[in-house]
Design an enzyme around this catalytic site. Structure first.
Site, mmCIF file in Angstrom:
data_model
loop_
_atom_site.group_PDB
_atom_site.id
_atom_site.type_symbol
_atom_site.label_atom_id
_atom_site.label_comp_id
_atom_site.label_asym_id
_atom_site.label_seq_id
_atom_site.Cartn_x
_atom_site.Cartn_y
_atom_site.Cartn_z
ATOM 1 N N HIS A 130 7.097 -3.890 10.877
ATOM 2 C CA HIS A 130 6.042 -3.288 10.280
ATOM 3 C C HIS A 130 5.827 -4.492 9.205
ATOM 4 O O HIS A 130 6.657 -5.197 8.718
ATOM 5 C CB HIS A 130 6.612 -2.020 9.592
ATOM 6 C CG HIS A 130 5.402 -1.079 8.893
ATOM 7 N ND1 HIS A 130 4.850 -1.611 7.976
ATOM 8 C CD2 HIS A 130 4.851 -0.074 9.543
ATOM 9 C CE1 HIS A 130 4.059 -0.813 7.382
ATOM 10 N NE2 HIS A 130 3.970 0.346 8.216
ATOM 11 N N ASP A 207 15.395 -1.604 7.906
ATOM 12 C CA ASP A 207 14.085 -0.760 7.654
ATOM 13 C C ASP A 207 14.350 0.408 8.295
ATOM 14 O O ASP A 207 14.174 0.338 9.838
ATOM 15 C CB ASP A 207 12.796 -1.469 8.161
ATOM 16 C CG ASP A 207 11.632 -0.591 8.158
ATOM 17 O OD1 ASP A 207 11.706 0.564 7.956
ATOM 18 O OD2 ASP A 207 10.413 -1.055 8.384
ATOM 19 N N GLN A 210 11.610 4.689 10.464
ATOM 20 C CA GLN A 210 11.654 5.536 11.719
ATOM 21 C C GLN A 210 12.719 6.186 12.155
ATOM 22 O O GLN A 210 12.994 6.856 13.403
ATOM 23 C CB GLN A 210 10.861 4.616 12.684
ATOM 24 C CG GLN A 210 9.551 4.471 12.181
ATOM 25 C CD GLN A 210 8.585 5.403 12.195
ATOM 26 O OE1 GLN A 210 8.650 6.517 12.826
ATOM 27 N NE2 GLN A 210 7.526 5.323 11.603
ATOM 28 N N LYS A 233 8.721 10.517 6.086
ATOM 29 C CA LYS A 233 8.721 10.628 7.396
ATOM 30 C C LYS A 233 10.031 11.230 7.822
ATOM 31 O O LYS A 233 10.335 11.352 9.029
ATOM 32 C CB LYS A 233 8.968 9.014 7.874
ATOM 33 C CG LYS A 233 7.718 8.152 7.517
ATOM 34 C CD LYS A 233 7.908 6.760 8.263
ATOM 35 C CE LYS A 233 6.898 5.915 7.694
ATOM 36 N NZ LYS A 233 5.785 6.066 8.327
ATOM 37 N N CYS A 371 0.136 -1.243 11.813
ATOM 38 C CA CYS A 371 0.470 -2.272 10.699
ATOM 39 C C CYS A 371 1.652 -3.265 11.505
ATOM 40 O O CYS A 371 2.799 -3.378 10.809
ATOM 41 C CB CYS A 371 1.422 -1.490 9.639
ATOM 42 S SG CYS A 371 0.194 -0.448 8.518
HETATM 43 C C1 LIG Z 1 9.191 0.748 10.398
HETATM 44 C C2 LIG Z 1 8.145 1.009 9.255
HETATM 45 N N1 LIG Z 1 8.357 0.326 8.119
HETATM 46 C C3 LIG Z 1 8.026 0.583 6.887
HETATM 47 C C4 LIG Z 1 6.717 1.344 6.933
HETATM 48 C C5 LIG Z 1 6.187 1.696 5.626
HETATM 49 O O1 LIG Z 1 6.692 3.024 4.998
HETATM 50 P P1 LIG Z 1 6.048 3.577 3.328
HETATM 51 O O2 LIG Z 1 4.434 3.514 3.738
HETATM 52 O O3 LIG Z 1 6.427 4.727 3.563
HETATM 53 O O4 LIG Z 1 6.459 2.391 2.626
HETATM 54 C C6 LIG Z 1 6.462 2.332 8.103
HETATM 55 C C7 LIG Z 1 5.331 3.460 7.840
HETATM 56 O O5 LIG Z 1 4.672 3.672 8.710
HETATM 57 C C8 LIG Z 1 7.272 2.096 9.053
HETATM 58 O O6 LIG Z 1 7.021 2.703 10.154
#
Ligand SMILES: Cc1ncc(COP(=O)(O)O)c(C=O)c1O
Length: 413
Positions: A130, A207, A210, A233, A371
Site C-alpha cells: 500500500h 503492515d 489487512q 479495519k 493505493c
Molecule cells: C495494506 C494496507 N496498509 C495500510 C493502509 C492504510 O491504513 P490507514 O488508512 O488506516 O492508515 C491500508 C488501508 O487501506 C491497507 O489496506
C-alpha cells in the site's frame, strides 16, 4: 443458495443484528456491503461505548486526579491491555496508539529511520505494498541517502522468496511488508521472511492493516520488530491505529512528535522524554475511540478468530468459484493463501463503470488502484474492482452480486 455453512460456529443472522447499517436500502435495493477491506462496519457495542464515554466519562486522561479523569484513564489503559493480549505482545508498554496504520509506519520511518538509517543502507519493501508502506520509506531514504529496494512477486501475487534471499545483504537495515495485501488478498509468509531478514541483522516492520480482523496474529511468535494496524479495519472506530514495537527497539528510538504527555520534564534548557509508550503519544489522543475499540476486540474474540477465518474462507472460495465462471472476468491475485479479498477486471468494461452500476443495484465494492499504483503497474492495469468480505456477509449476497455482475456485463458490453 442457503447460508448454512459447516466448519465454523458463526450464526450470521445473529451477527448481522449487531450492525444496523447493514439493514437499509441503497438505490431501492437491500445494501450489500463488500467494501470491507477499505473499512468494515461497526457493531452496536462499539457505537454504544463511544456514546457512553461522551455521555458519562469524558475527561482528559493521565493528567487529572478527579473522578472522571481517573475513569477515562483507566478505560483508555484497559484498551491498551486488551490490544496487548489480542496480538500477543509481551507488555502493554509495547502498544503505541496512533491515528492508523499510515501514522504507525510514518512514526517508525521518521523516528527509527532518522536514528538508524545511513547513506548506502537499504530498506526492502515488497511490490504489493500500500502507498502507506512505500512513501514513508521513500521519504526517509531520500533524507538519509539510503536505498529503497523491492521484493518482486510472481503472477499469482506471491513474493518470490528466492529473490528475497538475493536482495538481503548486510546493507539491509529494514524489511517492511504487509501481512496481507489489500488488493490481491495474498497472505505473506511473515515468519519465514522475518527469519531471513533477522539473519542479516535487519529489523522487520509488518503492515497488518489487512490481517488483524482475519488472521491470528501473535507478534511474539512472528518475532517481528514492529507491527502496524488500524482499528477501523477490525470493526473499530476510524482515525485510530496501533504501533506495536519490541520494547528494546522502541526504547532506542527518539520521539516522533513533541508536545504534552511525551515528556518527563521540560525547561528552556532542555527536555527529558517520557517512557514508552507515552514518549510516542504527544498530545491528547482520541480517548473515546480508544475506549470504544476495546468493544471491537471483544466482538472478534467472542466470535473467535478461527471461526471468523473459516467462515470468510468459505465466502472467499465460493465467490472465487462463481466469479471465475464468468466469461471475460479476470481475477487479479490468485495466491495459494489469501484473506477474503477478490480483485477483478472485466474485459471491455472500466472498473469505475462496474462500481457505479453495482452501486445502482445496492452493492458496494471498491474500484481503482487501491493505493497500490506500483502493483497496478506490475499487472499493466490501471485499476480493478474489488469485493472484500467480512463475517457479516453471506453466500446469498454473493449470489446477488454475481447475478448483478452478469446482468451488467450482458447489458453494457
Ligand atoms: C495494506 C494496507 N496498509 C495500510 C493502509 C492504510 O491504513 P490507514 O488508512 O488506516 O492508515 C491500508 C488501508 O487501506 C491497507 O489496506
Amino acid at each position: 443458495m442457503s447460508n448454512t455453512l459447516t466448519d465454523h460456529h458463526i450464526d450470521v443472522e445473529r451477527v448481522r443484528k449487531e450492525f444496523q447499517v447493514l439493514h437499509q436500502e441503497v438505490n431501492g435495493k437491500p445494501l450489500i456491503y463488500f467494501d470491507n477491506a477499505a473499512t468494515n462496519q461497526k457493531p452496536q457495542r462499539v457505537i454504544d461505548a463511544l456514546i457512553h464515554h461522551y455521555q458519562n466519562d469524558n475527561a482528559n486522561i493521565h493528567r487529572g486526579i478527579h473522578t472522571l479523569a481517573e475513569r477515562s484513564t483507566a478505560k483508555f489503559e484497559e484498551t491498551r491491555k486488551a490490544v496487548q493480549e489480542f496480538i500477543g505482545a509481551n507488555e502493554a508498554e509495547e502498544i503505541v496508539f496512533t491515528k492508523g496504520t499510515s501514522e504507525s509506519i510514518n512514526l517508525v520511518a521518521s523516528s527509527w529511520g532518522r536514528q538508524f538509517l545511513n547513506a548506502g543502507d537499504e530498506v526492502l519493501i515488497s511490490a504489493m505494498e500500500h502507498h502507506s508502506n512505500i512513501v514513508p520509506w521513500q521519504m526517509i531514504c531520500e533524507e538519509r541517502g539510503a536505498i529503497l529496494k523491492v521484493m518482486p512477486i510472481n503472477e499469482a501475487g506471491e513474493i518470490i522468496l528466492a529473490e528475497v534471499e538475493k536482495l538481503l545483504t548486510e546493507k539491509t537495515k529494514m524489511v517492511a511488508f504487509n501481512h496481507a495485501s489489500n488488493t490481491l488478498g495474498t497472505v505473506n509468509p511473515v515468519k519465514r521472511i522475518t527469519k531471513m531478514a533477522h539473519a542479516v541483522g535487519a529489523k522487520v516492520l509488518i503492515d497488518g492493516a489487512q490481517s488483524t480482523s482475519h488472521l491470528e496474529v501473535d507478534v511474539k511468535d512472528l518475532n517481528v520488530d514492529f507491527f502496524a494496524f488500524s482499528a477501523h479495519k477490525m470493526y473499530g472506530p476510524t482515525g485510530l491505529g496501533v504501533l506495536y514495537g519490541k520494547r528494546n527497539v522502541l526504547e532506542k528510538m527518539p520521539p516522533y512528535q513533541g508536545g504534552g504527555e511525551m515528556i518527563k520534564d521540560v525547561s528552556f534548557n532542555g527536555t527529558t522524554y517520557n517512557d514508552i509508550p507515552y514518549k510516542f503519544e504527544a498530545g491528547t489522543p482520541d480517548i473515546g475511540n480508544v475506549i470504544a475499540f476495546k468493544k471491537a476486540i471483544e466482538f472478534i474474540d467472542e466470535l473467535g478468530k478461527g471461526n471468523i477465518s473459516t467462515y470468510e474462507q468459505e465466502l472467499l472460495s465460493y465467490a472465487t468459484q462463481q466469479l471465475s465462471a464468468i466469461e471475460g472476468l479476470r481475477i487479479i491475485g490468485t495466491a495459494q493463501e489469501k484473506v477474503s479479498v477478490v480483485s477483478f477486471e472485466v474485459e471491455g468494461i472500466h472498473h469505475f463503470d462496474l462500481g457505479m452500476w453495482l452501486d445502482a443495484k445496492g452493492i458496494a465494492v471498491r474500484t481503482g488502484h487501491h493505493c497500490t499504483q506500483p502493483l497496478m503497474d506490475h499487472y499493466c492495469i490501471e485499476g480493478t474492482a474489488r469485493a472484500s468480505f467480512s463475517v457479516y456477509n453471506t453466500k446469498s449476497e454473493i449470489d446477488t452480486f454475481v447475478s448483478a455482475l452478469k446482468d451488467i456485463i450482458t447489458k453494457f458490453k
